[in-house]
Design a protein around this motif. Structure first.
Motif, PDB file in Angstrom:
ATOM      1  N   GLU A   1       0.845  -1.179   0.000  1.00  0.00           N
ATOM      2  CA  GLU A   1       0.000   0.000   0.000  1.00  0.00           C
ATOM      3  C   GLU A   1       0.886   1.236   0.000  1.00  0.00           C
ATOM      4  OE1 GLU A   1      -2.029  -1.083   3.589  1.00  0.00           O
ATOM      5  OE2 GLU A   1      -3.832  -1.668   2.492  1.00  0.00           O
ATOM      6  N   VAL A   2       0.290   2.364  -0.304  1.00  0.00           N
ATOM      7  CA  VAL A   2       1.055   3.601  -0.426  1.00  0.00           C
ATOM      8  C   VAL A   2       0.625   4.574   0.669  1.00  0.00           C
ATOM      9  CG1 VAL A   2       1.567   5.578  -1.905  1.00  0.00           C
ATOM     10  CG2 VAL A   2       1.344   3.297  -2.900  1.00  0.00           C
ATOM     11  N   TYR A   3       1.611   5.109   1.375  1.00  0.00           N
ATOM     12  CA  TYR A   3       1.341   6.053   2.456  1.00  0.00           C
ATOM     13  C   TYR A   3       1.911   7.424   2.101  1.00  0.00           C
ATOM     14  CZ  TYR A   3       0.265   1.833   5.089  1.00  0.00           C
ATOM     15  OH  TYR A   3      -0.279   0.643   5.501  1.00  0.00           O
ATOM     16  N   VAL A   4       1.168   8.459   2.493  1.00  0.00           N
ATOM     17  CA  VAL A   4       1.596   9.832   2.258  1.00  0.00           C
ATOM     18  C   VAL A   4       1.487  10.606   3.561  1.00  0.00           C
ATOM     19  CG1 VAL A   4       0.906   9.818  -0.167  1.00  0.00           C
ATOM     20  CG2 VAL A   4      -0.742  10.518   1.584  1.00  0.00           C
ATOM     21  N   CYS A   5       2.021  11.795   3.547  1.00  0.00           N
ATOM     22  CA  CYS A   5       1.950  12.663   4.720  1.00  0.00           C
ATOM     23  C   CYS A   5       0.511  13.138   4.902  1.00  0.00           C
ATOM     24  CB  CYS A   5       2.890  13.847   4.544  1.00  0.00           C
ATOM     25  SG  CYS A   5       2.980  14.927   5.997  1.00  0.00           S
ATOM     26  N   ALA A   6       0.025  13.088   6.139  1.00  0.00           N
ATOM     27  CA  ALA A   6      -1.354  13.490   6.419  1.00  0.00           C
ATOM     28  C   ALA A   6      -1.520  15.005   6.453  1.00  0.00           C
ATOM     29  CB  ALA A   6      -1.809  12.890   7.751  1.00  0.00           C
TER      30      ALA A   6
ATOM     31  N   SER B   1       5.567   6.612   0.505  1.00  0.00           N
ATOM     32  CA  SER B   1       6.365   5.477   0.952  1.00  0.00           C
ATOM     33  C   SER B   1       5.480   4.244   1.003  1.00  0.00           C
ATOM     34  CB  SER B   1       6.963   5.741   2.338  1.00  0.00           C
ATOM     35  OG  SER B   1       7.638   4.580   2.814  1.00  0.00           O
ATOM     36  N   SER B   2       6.076   3.094   0.769  1.00  0.00           N
ATOM     37  CA  SER B   2       5.340   1.839   0.888  1.00  0.00           C
ATOM     38  C   SER B   2       5.452   1.268   2.298  1.00  0.00           C
ATOM     39  CB  SER B   2       5.868   0.818  -0.130  1.00  0.00           C
ATOM     40  OG  SER B   2       7.259   0.645   0.017  1.00  0.00           O
ATOM     41  N   VAL B   3       6.150   1.980   3.172  1.00  0.00           N
ATOM     42  CA  VAL B   3       6.311   1.554   4.565  1.00  0.00           C
ATOM     43  C   VAL B   3       5.557   2.510   5.471  1.00  0.00           C
ATOM     44  CG1 VAL B   3       7.937   1.092   6.430  1.00  0.00           C
ATOM     45  CG2 VAL B   3       8.569   0.567   4.067  1.00  0.00           C
ATOM     46  N   ARG B   4       4.616   1.999   6.228  1.00  0.00           N
ATOM     47  CA  ARG B   4       3.826   2.826   7.131  1.00  0.00           C
ATOM     48  C   ARG B   4       4.716   3.420   8.219  1.00  0.00           C
ATOM     49  NH1 ARG B   4       0.634   2.628  11.820  1.00  0.00           N
ATOM     50  NH2 ARG B   4      -1.357   3.737  11.617  1.00  0.00           N
ATOM     51  N   GLY B   5       4.623   4.740   8.388  1.00  0.00           N
ATOM     52  CA  GLY B   5       5.392   5.407   9.420  1.00  0.00           C
ATOM     53  C   GLY B   5       6.741   5.923   8.966  1.00  0.00           C
ATOM     54  N   ALA B   6       7.061   5.758   7.689  1.00  0.00           N
ATOM     55  CA  ALA B   6       8.319   6.302   7.173  1.00  0.00           C
ATOM     56  C   ALA B   6       8.296   7.823   7.287  1.00  0.00           C
ATOM     57  CB  ALA B   6       8.526   5.878   5.725  1.00  0.00           C
ATOM     58  N   VAL B   7       9.477   8.422   7.404  1.00  0.00           N
ATOM     59  CA  VAL B   7       9.565   9.862   7.613  1.00  0.00           C
ATOM     60  C   VAL B   7       9.448  10.608   6.288  1.00  0.00           C
ATOM     61  CG1 VAL B   7      11.015  11.745   8.451  1.00  0.00           C
ATOM     62  CG2 VAL B   7      10.970   9.566   9.669  1.00  0.00           C
TER      63      VAL B   7
ATOM     64  N   LYS C   1       9.628  14.134   3.891  1.00  0.00           N
ATOM     65  CA  LYS C   1      10.655  15.168   3.761  1.00  0.00           C
ATOM     66  C   LYS C   1      10.436  16.318   4.733  1.00  0.00           C
ATOM     67  CE  LYS C   1      11.843  14.310  -1.077  1.00  0.00           C
ATOM     68  NZ  LYS C   1      11.937  14.890  -2.438  1.00  0.00           N
ATOM     69  N   CYS C   2       9.178  16.501   5.154  1.00  0.00           N
ATOM     70  CA  CYS C   2       8.883  17.583   6.091  1.00  0.00           C
ATOM     71  C   CYS C   2       9.219  17.196   7.524  1.00  0.00           C
ATOM     72  CB  CYS C   2       7.413  17.990   5.987  1.00  0.00           C
ATOM     73  SG  CYS C   2       6.254  16.739   6.610  1.00  0.00           S
ATOM     74  N   GLY C   3       9.588  15.930   7.739  1.00  0.00           N
ATOM     75  CA  GLY C   3       9.971  15.481   9.064  1.00  0.00           C
ATOM     76  C   GLY C   3       8.892  14.725   9.811  1.00  0.00           C
ATOM     77  N   LYS C   4       7.669  14.685   9.269  1.00  0.00           N
ATOM     78  CA  LYS C   4       6.573  13.977   9.928  1.00  0.00           C
ATOM     79  C   LYS C   4       6.460  12.553   9.387  1.00  0.00           C
ATOM     80  CE  LYS C   4       3.941  18.264  10.569  1.00  0.00           C
ATOM     81  NZ  LYS C   4       2.686  18.980  10.254  1.00  0.00           N
ATOM     82  N   ALA C   5       5.851  11.691  10.197  1.00  0.00           N
ATOM     83  CA  ALA C   5       5.672  10.300   9.778  1.00  0.00           C
ATOM     84  C   ALA C   5       4.491  10.192   8.820  1.00  0.00           C
ATOM     85  CB  ALA C   5       5.448   9.410  10.989  1.00  0.00           C
TER      86      ALA C   5
END
Length: 323
Positions: A108-113, A126-132, A134-138
């Motif tokens: 699955e694909v995750y983006v910054c909320a 990112s395809s990894v949940r919780g990856a950081v 570029k803005c520094g948030k998960a």
């Protein structure tokens, strides 16, 4: 309620009973698809599937090290998880295999909320949940499945039963005992018989094997530690570690490309404590760059290695001398 039968792939083996060896195997695309799928598996996934008993060099200990390190030593918890359960870039294709050896789900694909995130315009994901981000948030926001190049999400080969997952056509293949795969032909069969000094096919016993997921995982393990995985499986020989052949699988299933020699490896510095006679290294002190490189091996797909790269990364990085 009827229990659904476990999927299996069929392969016909030609056995030299007198010399206790499998000379070659004949199969359709389903078995070959699963074999080729081995090459997509990240090394960390292989170690996990084999119960941390892959016996391929020191990858087992590397994986256990990641498990044992406290999460606070990693940049984020996601960094630790992407090493223990690395994403298979071909997970979507592997989900279509008749027999699956990898339990990884279609990614699955995750983006910054944060809708005001500066990385949104760049399409950061990112395809990894919780990856950081570029803005520094998960990145925990699920974006859903990404579209294919043609704008559809249809699985490759869907609706066409004559097309395999990795193999295009439903043709017959010959697989040698060391997993060299080639289209079946009379000339190839004769050359194999000549190599093993077999007079003709009538001298060999033909046996049809039905291979389940567990048996394919066993073949995967044998392919990492033996030059004769089919013989070992058929005669149920014990699996013994042999790090001298850990590159056999990628070498045979993934022939070397012309640009394989163009790889350049950046140097990192480490401080080692060794015996005075230089016969062994006791331990090494290293910075984050070396540790990142070492742990990153767990995320690398098996098939990315040519013989040269496999030796350099697995043997030298794990402190074993090259012959």
């Amino acid at each position: 309620m009827a229990t659904r039968a476990e999927p299996k792939v069929e392969v016909k083996v030609f056995v030299d009973e007198e010399n206790s060896r499998v000379v070659f195997a004949e199969s359709g695309r389903e078995f070959v698809d699963v074999l080729f799928g081995f090459l997509t598996l990240p090394l960390g996934t292989i170690v996990r599937l084999l119960g941390k008993e892959a016996q391929a060099g020191c990858l087992d200990e590397l994986y256990k090290s990641v498990e044992g390190l406290p999460t606070r030593l990693f940049r984020t918890e996601a960094c630790k998880m992407m090493l223990l359960s690395p994403i298979n870039a071909a997970a979507k294709q592997c989900c279509q295999l008749k027999v699956r050896v990898d339990d990884t789900k279609h990614r699955e694909v995750y983006v910054c909320a944060d809708t005001s995130c500066c990385a949104h315009a760049e399409g950061a994901f990112s395809s990894v949940r919780g990856a950081v981000c570029k803005c520094g948030k998960a990145m925990f926001q699920l974006a859903g499945e990404r579209l294919e190049n043609d704008g559809s999400t249809r699985a490759a080969g869907a609706g066409d039963s004559d097309v395999g997952v990795f193999v295009k056509e439903d043709v017959k293949f010959i697989v040698t005992d060391d997993f060299h795969v080639a289209p079946a032909s009379t000339s190839l069969m004769l050359s194999i018989l000549e190599k093993f000094e077999v007079q003709d096919l009538s001298c060999l016993e033909q046996r049809t094997l039905q291979l389940s997921s567990d048996k394919m995982i066993s073949l995967l393990k044998r392919s990492l530690t033996s030059k004769n995985p089919l013989t070992g499986h058929y005669f149920d020989l014990p699996i013994a570690p042999d790090d001298s052949v850990t590159y056999m699988l990628p070498e045979n299933l993934h022939p070397q490309h012309e640009n394989d020699d163009d790889h350049t490896l950046n140097n990192v510095k480490i401080k080692v404590l060794q015996t005075k006679d230089n016969s062994s290294v006791l331990y090494a002190e290293a910075g984050a760059d070396f540790v990142d490189l070492l742990l990153g091996l767990l995320s690398i797909p098996l098939g990315i290695h040519s013989e040269k790269v496999w030796e350099v990364h697995i043997k030298r990085m794990c402190g074993q001398s090259l012959q």
